[in-house]
Design a protein around this motif. Sequence first.
Motif, PDB file in Angstrom:
ATOM      1  N   THR A   1       0.717  -1.402  -0.035  1.00 16.01           N
ATOM      2  CA  THR A   1      -0.090   0.230   0.102  1.00 16.01           C
ATOM      3  C   THR A   1       0.923   1.259   0.033  1.00 16.01           C
ATOM      4  O   THR A   1       0.563   2.230  -0.752  1.00 16.01           O
TER       5      THR A   1
ATOM      6  N   GLY B   1      -2.668   3.472  -4.711  1.00 12.43           N
ATOM      7  CA  GLY B   1      -2.473   3.056  -3.232  1.00 12.43           C
ATOM      8  C   GLY B   1      -3.301   1.469  -3.433  1.00 12.43           C
ATOM      9  O   GLY B   1      -2.728   0.604  -2.709  1.00 12.43           O
ATOM     10  N   SER B   2      -4.366   1.599  -3.859  1.00 15.88           N
ATOM     11  CA  SER B   2      -5.134   0.116  -3.733  1.00 15.88           C
ATOM     12  C   SER B   2      -4.601  -0.793  -4.723  1.00 15.88           C
ATOM     13  O   SER B   2      -4.365  -2.052  -4.435  1.00 15.88           O
TER      14      SER B   2
ATOM     15  N   GLY C   1      -1.425  -2.098  -2.715  1.00 15.53           N
ATOM     16  CA  GLY C   1      -2.073  -2.985  -1.545  1.00 15.53           C
ATOM     17  C   GLY C   1      -2.250  -4.315  -2.088  1.00 15.53           C
ATOM     18  O   GLY C   1      -2.043  -5.194  -1.585  1.00 15.53           O
TER      19      GLY C   1
END
Length: 110
Positions: free
Chosen positions: A28, A74-75, A78
């Motif tokens: 992330t 970010g996702s 992650g």
Amino acid sequence: MTIACPHCQSFRIQSKDYGKKVAGSLGTLAGAAAGFSGVLGGAEAGASVGAFAGPAGLLLGGLAGAIIGGIVGGSAGGLAGVALGDMVDTNVLDNFECRDCHQVFSASPE
Ligand SMILES: [Zn+2]
């Protein structure tokens, strides 16, 4: 998949998922960092789209582009981190612990 303790054959098994947690957080972070360059690109793209609507559009477009770039980066990071961590948990670490005898073992089929 039912996992039994190789020591006492108990089915009260707990998975630790250390790799998944660590790699998920790292992913992330890395994704957010990568997303940051996406933020800049997104802000730029958003701003040029928004520029047609004048200064307010420029600002809103830039903001929207930046937010989208950060979230996507970010996702994605992650998800990649969790997938990698899952692989590490399954293949490298002793990911399972017996709640009855506290034996730690991996789930590799025997
Ligand atoms: Zn056991």
